[in-house]
Enzyme design. Structure first.
Site, PDB file in Angstrom:
ATOM      1  N   ARG A  61     -19.841   6.335  -5.818  1.00  0.00           N
ATOM      2  CA  ARG A  61     -19.806   5.072  -5.075  1.00  0.00           C
ATOM      3  C   ARG A  61     -19.920   5.373  -3.578  1.00  0.00           C
ATOM      4  O   ARG A  61     -19.087   6.089  -3.021  1.00  0.00           O
ATOM      5  CB  ARG A  61     -18.503   4.313  -5.360  1.00  0.00           C
ATOM      6  CG  ARG A  61     -18.374   3.040  -4.538  1.00  0.00           C
ATOM      7  CD  ARG A  61     -17.133   2.205  -4.886  1.00  0.00           C
ATOM      8  NE  ARG A  61     -17.054   1.059  -3.988  1.00  0.00           N
ATOM      9  CZ  ARG A  61     -15.992   0.716  -3.279  1.00  0.00           C
ATOM     10  NH1 ARG A  61     -14.859   1.389  -3.388  1.00  0.00           N
ATOM     11  NH2 ARG A  61     -16.035  -0.329  -2.465  1.00  0.00           N
TER      12      ARG A  61
ATOM     13  N   HIS B  34     -18.882  -2.264   3.753  1.00  0.00           N
ATOM     14  CA  HIS B  34     -17.505  -1.750   3.694  1.00  0.00           C
ATOM     15  C   HIS B  34     -16.948  -1.778   5.124  1.00  0.00           C
ATOM     16  O   HIS B  34     -16.909  -0.751   5.806  1.00  0.00           O
ATOM     17  CB  HIS B  34     -17.536  -0.335   3.106  1.00  0.00           C
ATOM     18  CG  HIS B  34     -16.205   0.215   2.679  1.00  0.00           C
ATOM     19  ND1 HIS B  34     -15.941   0.679   1.409  1.00  0.00           N
ATOM     20  CD2 HIS B  34     -15.050   0.395   3.363  1.00  0.00           C
ATOM     21  CE1 HIS B  34     -14.693   1.126   1.341  1.00  0.00           C
ATOM     22  NE2 HIS B  34     -14.123   0.964   2.507  1.00  0.00           N
TER      23      HIS B  34
ATOM     24  N   GLU C 123     -12.983  -5.115  -0.306  1.00  0.00           N
ATOM     25  CA  GLU C 123     -11.648  -5.573   0.071  1.00  0.00           C
ATOM     26  C   GLU C 123     -11.616  -6.694   1.109  1.00  0.00           C
ATOM     27  O   GLU C 123     -11.142  -6.501   2.230  1.00  0.00           O
ATOM     28  CB  GLU C 123     -10.818  -4.386   0.588  1.00  0.00           C
ATOM     29  CG  GLU C 123     -10.679  -3.279  -0.431  1.00  0.00           C
ATOM     30  CD  GLU C 123      -9.762  -2.143   0.035  1.00  0.00           C
ATOM     31  OE1 GLU C 123      -9.426  -2.093   1.237  1.00  0.00           O
ATOM     32  OE2 GLU C 123      -9.380  -1.322  -0.803  1.00  0.00           O
TER      33      GLU C 123
ATOM     34  N   ASN D 209      -9.502  -1.889  -6.467  1.00  0.00           N
ATOM     35  CA  ASN D 209      -8.978  -0.777  -5.675  1.00  0.00           C
ATOM     36  C   ASN D 209      -7.455  -0.843  -5.730  1.00  0.00           C
ATOM     37  O   ASN D 209      -6.861  -1.840  -5.298  1.00  0.00           O
ATOM     38  CB  ASN D 209      -9.412  -0.876  -4.205  1.00  0.00           C
ATOM     39  CG  ASN D 209     -10.915  -0.748  -4.016  1.00  0.00           C
ATOM     40  OD1 ASN D 209     -11.652  -0.496  -4.965  1.00  0.00           O
ATOM     41  ND2 ASN D 209     -11.364  -0.930  -2.792  1.00  0.00           N
TER      42      ASN D 209
ATOM     43  N   TYR E 142      -3.795   1.258  -4.890  1.00  0.00           N
ATOM     44  CA  TYR E 142      -3.130   2.401  -4.253  1.00  0.00           C
ATOM     45  C   TYR E 142      -1.630   2.454  -4.475  1.00  0.00           C
ATOM     46  O   TYR E 142      -1.049   3.514  -4.622  1.00  0.00           O
ATOM     47  CB  TYR E 142      -3.407   2.410  -2.739  1.00  0.00           C
ATOM     48  CG  TYR E 142      -4.809   2.854  -2.412  1.00  0.00           C
ATOM     49  CD1 TYR E 142      -5.107   4.200  -2.249  1.00  0.00           C
ATOM     50  CD2 TYR E 142      -5.842   1.930  -2.307  1.00  0.00           C
ATOM     51  CE1 TYR E 142      -6.397   4.627  -1.969  1.00  0.00           C
ATOM     52  CE2 TYR E 142      -7.142   2.353  -2.022  1.00  0.00           C
ATOM     53  CZ  TYR E 142      -7.418   3.695  -1.860  1.00  0.00           C
ATOM     54  OH  TYR E 142      -8.690   4.112  -1.601  1.00  0.00           O
TER      55      TYR E 142
ATOM     56  N   GLU F 173     -11.485   2.348  -6.488  1.00  0.00           N
ATOM     57  CA  GLU F 173     -10.785   3.256  -5.572  1.00  0.00           C
ATOM     58  C   GLU F 173      -9.369   3.476  -6.063  1.00  0.00           C
ATOM     59  O   GLU F 173      -8.713   2.537  -6.520  1.00  0.00           O
ATOM     60  CB  GLU F 173     -10.667   2.678  -4.144  1.00  0.00           C
ATOM     61  CG  GLU F 173     -11.890   2.807  -3.283  1.00  0.00           C
ATOM     62  CD  GLU F 173     -11.679   2.198  -1.900  1.00  0.00           C
ATOM     63  OE1 GLU F 173     -10.563   2.298  -1.345  1.00  0.00           O
ATOM     64  OE2 GLU F 173     -12.650   1.619  -1.386  1.00  0.00           O
TER      65      GLU F 173
HETATM   66  C1  GBH Z   1      -8.882   1.337   1.124  1.00  0.00           C
HETATM   67  O1  GBH Z   1      -8.035   0.265   1.469  1.00  0.00           O
HETATM   68  C2  GBH Z   1     -10.221   1.286   1.847  1.00  0.00           C
HETATM   69  O2  GBH Z   1     -11.175   0.618   1.063  1.00  0.00           O
HETATM   70  C3  GBH Z   1     -10.740   2.651   2.201  1.00  0.00           C
HETATM   71  O3  GBH Z   1     -11.813   2.532   3.092  1.00  0.00           O
HETATM   72  C4  GBH Z   1      -9.617   3.481   2.761  1.00  0.00           C
HETATM   73  O4  GBH Z   1     -10.058   4.717   3.248  1.00  0.00           O
HETATM   74  C5  GBH Z   1      -8.594   3.659   1.664  1.00  0.00           C
HETATM   75  O5  GBH Z   1      -8.116   2.437   1.284  1.00  0.00           O
HETATM   76  C6  GBH Z   1      -7.383   4.479   2.041  1.00  0.00           C
HETATM   77  O6  GBH Z   1      -6.593   3.796   2.965  1.00  0.00           O
HETATM   78  O7  GBH Z   1      -1.131   0.686   7.985  1.00  0.00           O
HETATM   79  O8  GBH Z   1       0.852  -0.364   7.166  1.00  0.00           O
HETATM   80  O9  GBH Z   1      -0.901  -1.713   8.122  1.00  0.00           O
HETATM   81  C7  GBH Z   1      -6.793   0.308   0.800  1.00  0.00           C
HETATM   82  C8  GBH Z   1      -5.868  -0.784   1.198  1.00  0.00           C
HETATM   83  C9  GBH Z   1      -5.119  -1.625   3.253  1.00  0.00           C
HETATM   84  C10 GBH Z   1      -3.897   0.065   2.241  1.00  0.00           C
HETATM   85  C11 GBH Z   1      -4.475  -1.349   4.582  1.00  0.00           C
HETATM   86  C12 GBH Z   1      -3.197   0.345   3.550  1.00  0.00           C
HETATM   87  C13 GBH Z   1      -2.637  -0.464   5.729  1.00  0.00           C
HETATM   88  C14 GBH Z   1      -1.176  -0.697   5.766  1.00  0.00           C
HETATM   89  N1  GBH Z   1      -5.204  -0.450   2.458  1.00  0.00           N
HETATM   90  N2  GBH Z   1      -3.146  -0.809   4.396  1.00  0.00           N
HETATM   91  S1  GBH Z   1      -0.547  -0.522   7.381  1.00  0.00           S
END
Ligand code: GBH
Length: 489
Positions: free
Chosen positions: A90, A135, A180, A322, A324, A390
């Site tokens: 991807r 993106h 996202e 996605n 996490y 993701e």
């Molecule tokens: C993804 O977002 C993105 O699609 C990707 O590009 C990125 O590299 C990857 O995650 C890893 O981060 O800093 O406390 O404000 C994942 C969702 C949204 C999770 C933003 C973390 C920030 C929280 N992310 N969030 S904060």
């Protein structure tokens, strides 16, 4: 020696036999995070060039000007992909590399040539590309014309999408329109933490989310009407979601809070696309009620879907997720004067102290949250085919190539996915690790590393070196392949 045994036992313990024969084993990247080559060969600027070049926005004022230099080093990336034995890769297109001012009036042939080479090289090795059209990196010229706040953006995006379908769709069979929308709208227009760095709490976030849905739907309908019968590909939108659980499962208030947390994140986009064609009821009612309290006109903040536009319902051929992390959730009661997304949502998530934090502070490791989320999607959104587009684990501080904690993470996660498939009957069709490479982690710059390959950002060569977790992932993929061969014979 010992290490090797440990790795073997980890990969052996993943129940690969549960995964379907045509399962997509992938890894993911995004253009601005890896490509570099920001001002060469006719590429136009994007909102991320402007944002990262603004002092104080990114960790140590780092930028994606060079990043992994994948624009020059694609051959190296391809080697990494092959080394892992991926079946799918991807990537995202840099819109302003293809169309420097964002409009299809002005095509950059060198940009087209670059992505043609990437796609052709992948296909030649029997690796299926999955392409994200955008993106986070909107062309700056379109931002100056109103960007995602302007209704016109849906036309621009649709033209760009058609251009891509026409140019690359003979070979690309998996398209993700946008990555996202939640993160882009919320962090880009509510919190001002990512590009374009706008801070207009409680209003722009909904407008931007709405225009992203409109743009996505237009592109899906274009594909459906003009390209699908010839190209036979699939189009979706990548939605991120935490898994929210009530802080106290015995408290009806916490249970409701968890539901509302899901409605205001995943549901915001998944409900219109997969379920009803409109935003979740709890979003409509909460935002309306808060607007009344604040003396704002009803319907001014969360837009209505127009009957004169192509429907948003049904505009996804699979579910792209996605995932996490997870959160424990409870209600909050914001003051009557507070205008913000958080106040509308009226809930707050926190990290359970028992969950390990890996690297970056927001990433609590909760693999079992993924299984619960997959089951929830199956039940809430009509049992779709799901690709996990993701999922990953980060490292901060000193580089540790023997990243046994990340090996454990991938093992645990893939075990949870196998349970979702076998025990919950969820149609999981693919898994993409974030990320192939250590890369430009947005506001964290290069301080947070998500790669299966380490990248040495201190050297011009940007050498790629596999992590232990990369070898582990490759071993799982290879065991699955062997299993399928044996089953066929
Ligand atoms: C993804 O977002 C993105 O699609 C990707 O590009 C990125 O590299 C990857 O995650 C890893 O981060 O800093 O406390 O404000 C994942 C969702 C949204 C999770 C933003 C973390 C920030 C929280 N992310 N969030 S904060």
């Amino acid at each position: 020696m010992e290490k090797t045994t440990y790795e073997m036992s980890l990969s052996k313990n993943v129940s690969v036999e549960v995964y379907p024969g045509d399962f997509a084993w992938g890894a993911a990247t995004a253009a601005y995070q890896i490509e570099g080559g920001w001002n060469v060969d006719g590429r136009g600027p994007s909102i991320w060039d402007v944002f990262s070049h603004t002092k104080g926005k990114v960790f140590e004022d780092q930028t994606g000007d060079v990043a992994c230099n994948s624009y020059q080093l694609w051959d190296e990336d391809l080697r990494c992909i092959q080394h892992l034995g991926l079946t799918h890769y991807r990537l995202s297109f840099s819109w302003s590399r293809l169309l420097p001012d964002g409009t299809a009036n002005n095509v950059n042939p060198k940009g087209v040539a670059y992505y043609n080479k990437v796609i052709n090289d992948l296909i030649a090795k029997a690796i299926m590309p999955m392409v994200t059209l955008n993106h986070f990196d909107l062309p700056q010229d379109l931002h100056l014309r109103g960007g995602w706040k302007s209704p016109e953006i849906a036309n621009y995006f649709d033209s760009y999408a058609r251009f891509c379908f026409k140019t690359f769709g003979d070979r690309v069979k998996f398209w993700i329109t946008l990555n996202e929308p939640y993160v882009f709208a919320k962090l880009g227009y509510e919190d001002g933490l990512i590009a374009p760095g706008v801070k207009e709490p409680g209003s722009a976030v909904y407008l931007v989310g709405h225009n992203m849905l409109r743009a996505h739907a237009r592109a899906w309908h274009s594909y459906h009407a003009h390209f699908r019968h010839l190209q036979r590909g699939k189009v979706s939108i990548a939605l991120n979601s935490d898994w929210a659980m009530p802080s106290d499962p015995g408290s009806p208030e916490d249970v409701e809070a968890a539901e509302r947390y899901m409605d205001f994140s995943l549901g915001w986009f998944a409900c219109p696309v997969f379920r009803t064609g409109d935003y979740p009821e709890s979003m409509r009612s909460r935002i309306e009620a808060r607007s009344l309290e604040l003396g704002l006109v009803e319907g001014e903040r969360l837009p209505k879907f127009s009957e004169d536009e192509p429907t948003v319902l049904g505009t996804a051929d699979f579910f792209a997720l996605n995932y996490y992390t997870s959160r424990k959730v409870n209600m909050i009661h914001p003051g009557p004067g507070e205008l913000s997304f958080r106040a509308d949502q009226g809930v707050e998530g926190s990290i359970d102290p028992s969950w390990p934090i890996c690297g970056v502070s927001w990433l609590a490791v909760v693999p079992e949250g993924l299984r619960k989320l997959l089951k929830y999607i199956k039940e809430t959104y009509k049992n779709p085919d799901i690709y996990i587009t993701e999922n990953g684990f980060s490292q901060m501080g000193p580089v540790v190539l023997e990243d046994l904690d990340r090996c454990q993470f991938y093992h645990d996660t893939l075990q949870e996915v196998s349970k979702a498939i076998r025990d919950d009957g969820v149609n999981v069709k693919g898994y993409f690790a974030w990320s192939l490479l250590d890369n430009f982690e947005w506001t964290y710059g290069f301080s947070v590393r998500f790669g299966l390959f380490h990248v040495d950002f201190s050297r011009a060569e940007r050498n790629r070196t596999i992590y232990c977790s990369g070898r582990e992932y490759a071993a799982v993929i290879s065991r699955h392949r062997t299993h399928i061969k044996l089953r066929k014979n």
